[in-house]
Enzyme design. Structure first.
Site, PDB file in Angstrom:
ATOM      1  N   LEU A  86     120.592  -5.596  44.862  1.00 60.56           N
ATOM      2  CA  LEU A  86     120.515  -5.247  45.251  1.00 60.56           C
ATOM      3  C   LEU A  86     121.385  -3.540  43.909  1.00 60.56           C
ATOM      4  CD1 LEU A  86     121.879  -3.196  47.858  1.00 60.56           C
ATOM      5  CD2 LEU A  86     123.959  -4.094  46.705  1.00 60.56           C
ATOM      6  N   ASP A  87     120.224  -2.265  44.057  1.00 61.00           N
ATOM      7  CA  ASP A  87     120.809  -1.778  43.220  1.00 61.00           C
ATOM      8  C   ASP A  87     120.232  -1.860  41.727  1.00 61.00           C
ATOM      9  OD1 ASP A  87     121.600  -0.335  44.916  1.00 61.00           O
ATOM     10  OD2 ASP A  87     123.674  -0.546  44.821  1.00 61.00           O
ATOM     11  N   ASP A  88     119.717  -3.206  41.212  1.00 55.84           N
ATOM     12  CA  ASP A  88     118.540  -2.940  40.062  1.00 55.84           C
ATOM     13  C   ASP A  88     117.332  -2.758  39.846  1.00 55.84           C
ATOM     14  OD1 ASP A  88     119.814  -5.045  37.948  1.00 55.84           O
ATOM     15  OD2 ASP A  88     118.670  -5.849  38.540  1.00 55.84           O
TER      16      ASP A  88
END
Lengths: 284, 284, 284, 284
Positions: C227-229
């Site tokens: 996530l969000d990486d």
């Protein structure tokens, strides 16, 4: 949404002004939500904006003028009271470029701009579809060299009929007459697509491109009789490089124009702008 | 520190230019470290900067011109070769304001500016202490209306004696003569304390303050005969508000001037700037 | 609108790569319009984007792969050819927040985003009106914990049926499954409302407000399993102050999200992004 | 240079606070030069900064506390009086990186930072020459794991001996003990070379480079026991691209660190910062 009142004051700077206003409001049990003041030392001017909750305020607003007048008179104050419950009425003037119009209409729809928009007025029919999508009345008035006075009379009549409070020129490619402008002093907001005073007048992106600047800008300002010379409300810039051709400048500039204009409109609506001389104070 | 060569080329745009340069370098076993090109469609111009490692490059640099000339001639190229092993020699001209001078000297000391500074030249003695702190020779030449030609002759003699390659006007408050400027075309970098073309000429902060702008700027550019009109190298801006008085503008602006000037100086040293017409390309 | 081809290449860095590509294109009479390359020294990687006019190019595009393969094989190149005449097909996923959707639709309408949008897909019916205004098909698929796998199967089927090339999550408040994401590697663009890696995960504005930061940000990135990486495409920030409450942050942030997302979408469409490792190169 | 007094107040928000302070000052004939207040609705807190000219102020400053105490007590105010005639005394802690030190010393010399600097304290001798150039006493105290407690005792003794009011860690690469920090609450300003809370702790540029962010930042904050977690005073960012290697990040970041730290120091000196909870208000 709070039910608030906002008092805007400007007067010669002297001792006791903050105390005079704070004492008056306290005497009527006002709960101050926000206050901001500014002193222009050079001009010897004091400017203040104070906003308070009307809940608990024990002075009927119909009696505000009567009650505040002695304070104002004592200190030579110019003042104005604005109520959050009264939505200002905005007319948008537009030509063919529709990016600022689309942006304002979306923000109005999203609740960012707390105003009514009784009409959009254009010298071209092109943006009619946007007005329809957002359900705002649209009036097309053709403007030519020959019919300009007549067209402005029609526009003025529409402003009156719709009880318009202020006008936004969202890339309206016509110069308004001095008569028109003087009738709407500090109530017509324009967006100019340059960092004023650089590139005032026509074709700013073209001239910025030719000069080889490394940043382009946009400026929102109140319209005065002198073209692109009115009090500046907001400006911003964006970086460009040699890789950007004229079309890139126009596209990058459009994004600037949208934010710079919409901030000015929002601040005007929120009664955060005071004009003095040819400058503005934008209260935080 | 790598031992590299850098070729800067400009010529009429046509097919095969990248191939011609890449093939030439490959034929001599060059290991390209960085290449960047730009085409100005409107001007019909091709501009390129290519940098390669000299380790393994099998063409002696004393023979470069001879070997490259046929390629250049075929494509009408204007070109220049620069070597990372040859430090350019910079003379700094300064008057009384010393923030840009202090900034450049610190950056030079810190290794950010890969050049030699054989002298600082000033029409005032005030900044002598800074030159001493950084152990740079300092020459004070008084400049008046009467002795200007003579003073410039002295300055030119010093430039020659110190084998100066380029000059930086770090808030030098004198206008150089056309003769002087023409002798140093695209080799004199000035910092102007406004967002050009706005507020060219005298007292830009004062005029920005009076106009009520919401951002102030700084511009570094090559000096030409027309005041503040030369090719712009870099610009930047900073936000101000009604709370900032003239003194605040001067202080906020000083920070801008420092970074905008030092970037231009660094890019000039790194051979990243190509001037064409009255514009610059700054290669990444 | 020019009829151009664009070649994107990545391979191990070595001598002769620029020459190899430039020679190949010259041999087929290509008029190069724009070229940009990057070498990541640490990773030992060479990345290039070159765009040329198809007028006069004497190699039929159906024969490009056959003709270029020997060059690519010799230098271990991973490559991709894109044609300006082929519009990529974009599906927009959205939930209730509609500012990014409205912005993308307007830009598409204005010609800024050169793609087709065959459908908007939402887990809520709220944005249907916007789809209608811009005449884009809208499909509402409810997503719950229970039906998630089934909903994704429906979504995938729609992507296939509409020949979708890439997906934009315009504030889509659902986490896609690893299976879904892996099927669309480097083809799903998300906008996260913080300056990543700060405040990844839920409620970034709330957490930024609590931490007392002085700037808030937005980040567009390709979606990966973590996530969000994923690889960051673009980021930007805006200044806030103690006067801004959480609602102000949300509103100022919305403007950031719009520009940061739309830049990423535009660059993806223009084939200007190369992903390597967990980073992106965005060619100028 | 005006002779002014500045009153900083924080207390529970309630009616009549502005009036109470304005009335008190007016009663003693204060000419208010600048006033700014902030209400944090969530925390129920009122914060104010008011500055007035001491010319004509009829209350002796030795009697201020006695006279103001009843007002403060009535409204549960925490308050502090600061006089422009009293220069605060600053100690700068530094290690080997000297860009922030050089910047602070130049600004102090130029009159931007209205304070005294009785000493520079370093765990390395490297920056001695800068201290000499600006004629500031320099003390070298070696700090190792073994002698840390002893070194801090020495440092504390020096702070006391030089009547130091606040400390700036200008890239001081040692973590101060909790005891030290607690003795200097809200009086130690640090510069961290990232956009906090991203990349707190060690090697932020390295980690930013590896993550592939498109902007890098710097943060000045008051030091608390938790590393890089204290109240943020100022932050700023600069754009980077794939072309920037780690060394470029360090160099671009250095420029950020200088301005972000120097703003914080200036605001602290000018009594413009109020800390509440883990946040700051920076009055305009």
């Amino acid at each position: 949404m709070r039910n608030t009142a906002c008092l805007l004051v400007s007067c010669p700077d002297r001792k006791g002004l903050v105390a005079a206003i704070a004492d008056f409001l306290l005497a009527h049990n006002a709960n101050i939500l926000h206050a901001d003041q500014h002193q222009d030392r050079e001009a010897g001017l004091f400017l203040m904006r104070v906003e308070w909750d009307l809940e608990g305020f024990d002075l009927g607003l119909h009696r505000f003028e009567e009650a505040f007048s002695p304070v104002a008179a004592k200190h030579d104050m110019t003042w104005r009271l604005a109520l959050s419950s009264v939505k200002p009425r905005l007319a948008i003037f537009v030509s063919k470029f529709d990016h600022c119009l689309a942006d304002l209409l979306y923000r109005h729809h999203a609740g960012e701009l707390y105003c009514d928009i009784p009409l959009i007025l254009s010298n071209h029919p092109d943006t009619h579809w946007l007005a329809e999508a957002y359900k705002i009345p649209f009036v097309h008035i053709d403007v030519t060299k020959e019919n300009k006075a007549e067209a402005e009379a029609q526009q003025q009549a529409l402003m009156a009929a719709h009880h318009v409070d202020f006008i936004v020129l969202a890339r309206y490619m016509q110069v308004l007459s001095a008569d028109f402008i003087n009738a709407w002093q500090n109530r017509v907001i324009n967006i100019h697509h340059s960092f004023l005073p650089a590139f005032h007048g026509a074709k700013p992106y073209q001239r910025a491109f030719e000069r080889g600047v490394k940043l382009i800008g946009a400026t929102s300002h109140y319209v005065t009789e002198v073209l692109d010379d009115g009090p500046i409300i907001e400006q911003d810039v964006v970086r460009i490089s040699h890789r950007d051709d004229l079309e890139d400048l126009v596209q990058k500039g459009a994004d600037l124009e949208k934010v710079v204009l919409s901030r000015a409109v929002k601040w005007h609506i929120d009664n955060r702008i005071l004009v003095y001389g040819n400058k503005t104070v934008v209260f935080d």
